[in-house]
Design a protein around this motif. Sequence first.
Motif, PDB file in Angstrom:
ATOM      1  N   ALA A 117      20.328  42.006  62.506  1.00  0.00           N
ATOM      2  CA  ALA A 117      20.072  43.182  61.687  1.00  0.00           C
ATOM      3  C   ALA A 117      19.867  42.794  60.226  1.00  0.00           C
ATOM      4  O   ALA A 117      18.985  43.342  59.548  1.00  0.00           O
ATOM      5  CB  ALA A 117      21.235  44.172  61.818  1.00  0.00           C
ATOM      6  N   GLN A 124      25.015  47.737  61.763  1.00  0.00           N
ATOM      7  CA  GLN A 124      23.779  47.391  62.480  1.00  0.00           C
ATOM      8  C   GLN A 124      22.794  48.560  62.444  1.00  0.00           C
ATOM      9  O   GLN A 124      21.612  48.384  62.131  1.00  0.00           O
ATOM     10  CB  GLN A 124      24.101  47.039  63.941  1.00  0.00           C
ATOM     11  CG  GLN A 124      24.712  45.674  64.151  1.00  0.00           C
ATOM     12  CD  GLN A 124      25.085  45.481  65.611  1.00  0.00           C
ATOM     13  OE1 GLN A 124      25.555  46.392  66.272  1.00  0.00           O
ATOM     14  NE2 GLN A 124      24.892  44.275  66.118  1.00  0.00           N
ATOM     15  N   GLU A 125      23.299  49.754  62.793  1.00  0.00           N
ATOM     16  CA  GLU A 125      22.422  50.926  62.816  1.00  0.00           C
ATOM     17  C   GLU A 125      21.826  51.188  61.441  1.00  0.00           C
ATOM     18  O   GLU A 125      20.623  51.468  61.316  1.00  0.00           O
ATOM     19  CB  GLU A 125      23.222  52.151  63.269  1.00  0.00           C
ATOM     20  CG  GLU A 125      23.681  52.109  64.709  1.00  0.00           C
ATOM     21  CD  GLU A 125      24.601  53.263  65.055  1.00  0.00           C
ATOM     22  OE1 GLU A 125      24.953  53.396  66.230  1.00  0.00           O
ATOM     23  OE2 GLU A 125      24.946  54.035  64.134  1.00  0.00           O
ATOM     24  N   CYS A 137      19.200  48.379  60.489  1.00  0.00           N
ATOM     25  CA  CYS A 137      17.981  48.502  61.289  1.00  0.00           C
ATOM     26  C   CYS A 137      17.197  49.764  60.901  1.00  0.00           C
ATOM     27  O   CYS A 137      15.963  49.752  60.868  1.00  0.00           O
ATOM     28  CB  CYS A 137      18.318  48.527  62.772  1.00  0.00           C
ATOM     29  SG  CYS A 137      18.940  46.950  63.401  1.00  0.00           S
ATOM     30  N   THR A 138      17.920  50.850  60.596  1.00  0.00           N
ATOM     31  CA  THR A 138      17.244  52.075  60.168  1.00  0.00           C
ATOM     32  C   THR A 138      16.539  51.861  58.839  1.00  0.00           C
ATOM     33  O   THR A 138      15.378  52.266  58.657  1.00  0.00           O
ATOM     34  CB  THR A 138      18.262  53.222  60.054  1.00  0.00           C
ATOM     35  OG1 THR A 138      18.852  53.463  61.336  1.00  0.00           O
ATOM     36  CG2 THR A 138      17.588  54.498  59.561  1.00  0.00           C
ATOM     37  N   SER A 153      17.723  50.509  70.932  1.00  0.00           N
ATOM     38  CA  SER A 153      19.048  50.076  71.363  1.00  0.00           C
ATOM     39  C   SER A 153      19.813  51.291  71.848  1.00  0.00           C
ATOM     40  O   SER A 153      19.659  52.386  71.329  1.00  0.00           O
ATOM     41  CB  SER A 153      19.817  49.411  70.216  1.00  0.00           C
ATOM     42  OG  SER A 153      20.000  50.322  69.159  1.00  0.00           O
ATOM     43  N   GLN A 156      16.382  41.351  59.930  1.00  0.00           N
ATOM     44  CA  GLN A 156      15.356  42.397  59.964  1.00  0.00           C
ATOM     45  C   GLN A 156      15.285  43.129  58.629  1.00  0.00           C
ATOM     46  O   GLN A 156      14.192  43.424  58.116  1.00  0.00           O
ATOM     47  CB  GLN A 156      15.666  43.394  61.089  1.00  0.00           C
ATOM     48  CG  GLN A 156      15.414  42.844  62.484  1.00  0.00           C
ATOM     49  CD  GLN A 156      15.839  43.820  63.559  1.00  0.00           C
ATOM     50  OE1 GLN A 156      16.660  44.696  63.323  1.00  0.00           O
ATOM     51  NE2 GLN A 156      15.275  43.682  64.750  1.00  0.00           N
ATOM     52  N   LEU A 187      11.677  49.637  65.468  1.00  0.00           N
ATOM     53  CA  LEU A 187      12.329  48.421  65.927  1.00  0.00           C
ATOM     54  C   LEU A 187      12.652  48.575  67.403  1.00  0.00           C
ATOM     55  O   LEU A 187      12.650  49.674  67.944  1.00  0.00           O
ATOM     56  CB  LEU A 187      13.599  48.172  65.118  1.00  0.00           C
ATOM     57  CG  LEU A 187      13.372  47.982  63.613  1.00  0.00           C
ATOM     58  CD1 LEU A 187      14.703  47.918  62.890  1.00  0.00           C
ATOM     59  CD2 LEU A 187      12.570  46.721  63.344  1.00  0.00           C
TER      60      LEU A 187
END
Length: 806
Positions: A379, A334-335, A338-339, A352, A382, A349
């Motif tokens: 994620a 996820q990280e 999203c990054t 979190s 995105q 974004l």
Amino acid sequence: TELLTRRMRYMSVLDSVHFQNQCLAGANAVLEGDLETARTKLGSCFSLLAEARAHFYPVDAYLVDLTLVAPTTLGESLRKQLASRIPLNLVVSGETIRLMAQDQPETLKLVREALEQGRLNLIGGEEGELDLPLLPREAMRAEIARGLASYERHLERRPEVYGRRKYGLSAALPGILNRYGFIGALHFALDDGKFPQSQRSKTRWEGEDSAAIDAIGRVPLDANLPKTFLALSDKMGHTMDSDHVATLMFAHWPNQYCEYYDDLRRMAQYAPALGRFLTINEYFHTTDTAGTLDAFRSDDYRVPYLQQAVIRRKADPLSTVRADYLADMVRVSQEALCTLAALLTGKPLPASDLDQPPPAADSAESETGSGAPAPLEPALAQFAAAVPREKSPSQAGLLLANPTLSTRRIAVDIASLPRLPAVEGAVKAVASSADGLQKHALVEIPPLGFAWVGSAAAGAAAPRKPGSPIASENLLVNEFMQVAIHSSTGGIRSIHDFIRRGNRMSQQLSLRIPGAAKQGSAVDPDENAIYSVMALDDVKITAATSVLGEITTRGRLMHPEGRVVATYRQVYRLWQDSRVVWIDVELEPQEELRADPWNSYYASRFAWPLEHSDLHRSVQQGRQPTEAKRLEAPLFVDVQEENSRTSLLMGGMPYHRRIGTRMLDTLLLVKGESTRKFRLGIGIDLPVTLPWAQELILPPLPCAENTSPPAPSRSAWLFRADGRNLLATHWEALFEEGRNVGFRARLLETEGNAGRLHLRCFRPPVSARRIDFQGLPLADLVVSDDKIQLDLAAHEWVQIEARWKT
């Protein structure tokens, strides 16, 4: 004091006449009601004893009180303890502090007052005392971060010394504690488990990454046992003889200790005849650092969690560890996604809290139509929305995301596409079954990037004729190996490569039943244990293309007496150009297991031919040598020979038992375990084992699309490393005033190979630096073009921060 004098091989120099006179004068003062004089005379007596001790040990000896605090001891007993004038140290978790604030505010007030007065220190660090050595590193770090936040929130200060009551020692801890600013640690546990004990009370504990921290290396004395004080002179004499800092620690629950400990505490208020009580922070700040290092191997630690879980009837003592690794990988993915999305768009974004607990196992394991775990869907969406697109009509396709630093080559089910894709770019091969129901593509996905697989344009030339099917009768064959399925058992009879002679690995399922124990016998339990045998009922080829081969076997596990103890189903899966054969196992047990999990279990047994093979195992995502008979390795065990490596990929199953010199049992079911489906793997000559082991738990992430292909390329990376032994455990985009200024990452060296590595970035950074886990700067890094230079020690875990040119 007389016994201690003799223990130290010295003669008494106590002025006994003066001592007797002072003592009698004090006693007379008590009878006369003159308590002030009585205390003065008694103080003189203890000063005389301290002077006598100074003749053979002229420096301070230290006494440290450890008061163990649990949620059940937050009431009156702890409040009485806090009223003491003796310096105290509370061994307490962040969770217990939170419960204290919630249920015992009066106790919390007393704790705050004692902290402000400097007569109390905290020992702790974590939120709760989880099974820390079995957790992934990010979960370890997050647990400590949550714990420190709880202390700060309720007490406005945090522990400077790390410690816990339950077993939780790990060779990875010193480096993590250093990066969180701890000054010391307790290197012992007060329950079960195996851990190495130092030869000195105060030591310098060196971790696997060469980071070191001051530590107490001896188990404390039990302040509730009279025998502790009957042997006090021996204990004190030993530490004076062998330690550069004479130290005795006493552990007890709040206000629970024998009367002799109360005597010792009261005596110490007069003079340090036997030692001086002090807080743990003062101890580490004022005493000298040990001149030598204690560096312990991973094999020196063995957790007690499996036996404890079965005895305490905890649910799923095996699969909970697998769920922890899956949840951690979902969070890290996820990280990363999203990054990447934030860096591609330049827009922040929604924030979190990365130190929140990882997703629950049930949500992390639930699958959706996208083929990815449910928590990853937002994620993925995105990331897909952030990828630049061609200005062309929409078409059906699959966007494959890779949130790791390793290139992945995988077989993808493309049955949803109306036509087979062209073999070009990231698509290395395509194939379909004779009936057209099975369609697969072999796709190479760059690190920290994506690859897009779309239907070929109408009227495009058909892909070239595929090669032979990977699956045939009882055989799976690709470029690297031949896997033979046993015609009688349904297990793996042999795995051969095409370079060396001989079998590399065999596999079968079995139930272990403890043999009858003979009274007074010293026979190894392995020698009289009984094992079931496999009996094959059915074998089928369930996928047969030139990209993917799959064979499914069904059968029974039979007791030597002839009864059925379980039924099984095993699916063996091998892809084109893959060095790993996947094994999906489904077991339905019919025999009740006993409450001895290391002797009564269902297992997947692996066997290799050479007795002299060396074993390496995964230890919190690093690779460590092992000679242990019982070992914890949730990710992999490598069987290393001179010119080859055969990797057993464990899919999150943590516990294994070595049988003899050529076999390993991976525990699948013990008493209390409800999981019935497992995924294992066997890898042949993998350059680095960890990426394949993680892929077994969380495969690459497909996202079905009906939109334009990515532009300018249908396959691209955003970050990559020039070494396969670099694992990214965290990614974060940095924004200032709504503008992207750089990124932050945590990177781990996994193979134990110190050296220089480079992290390449899709956009050249202008500067980079190392920072600790609190965000404080440590050192600047060399940046050249799109590369950040990293000089890493073996197993070193670092956090870096890089900035773009603004």
